[in-house]
Design a protein around this motif. Sequence first.
Motif, PDB file in Angstrom:
ATOM      1  N   HIS A 260       1.002  -0.830   0.054  1.00 16.67           N
ATOM      2  CA  HIS A 260       0.116   0.458  -0.077  1.00 16.67           C
ATOM      3  C   HIS A 260       1.292   1.287  -0.168  1.00 16.67           C
ATOM      4  CE1 HIS A 260      -3.330  -2.730   0.413  1.00 16.67           C
ATOM      5  NE2 HIS A 260      -2.678  -3.031   0.992  1.00 16.67           N
ATOM      6  N   CYS A 270      -6.959   0.025  -5.756  1.00 20.60           N
ATOM      7  CA  CYS A 270      -6.770  -0.708  -5.034  1.00 20.60           C
ATOM      8  C   CYS A 270      -8.661  -1.665  -4.127  1.00 20.60           C
ATOM      9  CB  CYS A 270      -5.764  -0.871  -3.508  1.00 20.60           C
ATOM     10  SG  CYS A 270      -4.872  -1.382  -2.922  1.00 20.60           S
ATOM     11  N   CYS A 272      -7.966  -1.821  -1.144  1.00 26.15           N
ATOM     12  CA  CYS A 272      -7.749  -1.714   0.245  1.00 26.15           C
ATOM     13  C   CYS A 272      -9.100  -0.098   0.051  1.00 26.15           C
ATOM     14  CB  CYS A 272      -6.798  -0.904   0.315  1.00 26.15           C
ATOM     15  SG  CYS A 272      -5.912   0.721   0.020  1.00 26.15           S
ATOM     16  N   CYS A 277      -1.684   2.414  -5.304  1.00 28.65           N
ATOM     17  CA  CYS A 277      -1.192   1.480  -4.301  1.00 28.65           C
ATOM     18  C   CYS A 277      -0.491   0.432  -4.931  1.00 28.65           C
ATOM     19  CB  CYS A 277      -1.742   0.848  -3.247  1.00 28.65           C
ATOM     20  SG  CYS A 277      -2.610   1.176  -2.120  1.00 28.65           S
TER      21      CYS A 277
HETATM   22 ZN   LIG Z   1      -3.532  -0.394  -0.909  1.00 22.28          ZN
END
Ligand SMILES: [Zn+2]
Length: 432
Positions: A260, A270, A272, A277
């Motif tokens: 990340h 990403c 996340c 990232c």
């Molecule tokens: Zn990420």
Amino acid sequence: MDETVVSVIPSGAGHREIRRNNLEVVLRHLSLAGPDSRASIASRAGLTRSTVSRLVGELMDLGLVRETGPPQAQGIGRPATMLELDGRHILAVGAEVNVDYLAVLVTDLAGRELYEQRRAYDAIADGPGDSITALAGLCREALRALAGPRGRRRPIVAGLTVAVPGLVDAPARAVTLAPNLRWAGVPVAGQLRELLELGPAPVSVGNDASLAAMAEYRVGSHAGTSDLIYITGEMGIGGGIIVAGRPLRGVRGFGGEIGHMKMDPEGPVCGCGRRGCWEALIGLHAMLRLAFPGGPGHHGVAAGDPPEAKAATVARLARAGDTNVLAALAGIGRWVGIGAANLANVFNPRAIILGGYFTLLADWILPPAAGALAEGVLAPEAGGCTLTTSSLGFSAAARGGAIHVTDQIISDPALLDSRSQGDRGPLAARRG
Ligand SMILES: [Zn+2]
């Protein structure tokens, strides 16, 4: 997971603490240095020969050490009997839940592999509860296969450590957040303990990359390299960082989330939820998206295939000269090298080791990555850093889990006293 031979006794230590410490000194020495004699251990550890003989006697009673071969001449005096790590009846269970597979790997105390199994599995579709149940099933199969006597002793499950691709709250034995699994606040160890009835054996949870890095450091092709960075190559990209022989953890144990690092603020989204990232640029998803712009199904790759099958299809097309696939791998390689250069600038490691799918596509990814690494590091010759691939493949994290378990026993072999007596585990039940 500290591999340093500890011979300093804390002030005010009680009898049990001194005994534990001394047993650890002997076991860890044999574990790291290999076979040795009582006299040699005594002189290296600063203990008397009679103390070492008593400690060795205790460890032999537990089946953790044995005498090996005929006595060997050691300079002046009568030949010495050599000792080696035994523990063939100790079962150290490492396991892993990842986005598209489950794995279990069992070793004995000396790290000899007794059992390994990996199975394609859709952990996202099934969710945490069913995934943990499925992993427990895989562990149960392993323990069933190893239920017979080992040597003249009954097997003892020394512990289970589960690798998970995400942030782990080690003291709580739970997953704090694993974006690619879509897990948050999952008490993995508690659920496994209920399902497996392991008795007093500890169940732990660890970050997959941290455990894989420890496996690389202990038994990989770069074993003993005191400064290394291991990079997972799964759907997610995780990092395990070892500095001067010690794992880098950070304040809450959340260090090493190199996947990340923001590489491109305008880049792809990403897992996340953030944008650009490193993981969104070089993870298995990103690679497949670039290699198969029309979708992987066009090339017979199914979502439920294990990662090695997906990578093998890409390798086959690259070998056949598929220009799109070759361009995709060159682009991935460049981003791998750019990120690796950032890491090399910060940590000055001896080796950056790529695991997972990278190991199967190294021929195409490593050359552009090495170029970008050399270009991006301030120090000459990339600061002495080699970019390479792991020899442990997709088993690295589970292997690291098993090492975590053997380390616990080496640190406190007396833990086995209670375990071998009050054994309430599945093995004991089956024999009963
Ligand atoms: Zn990420």
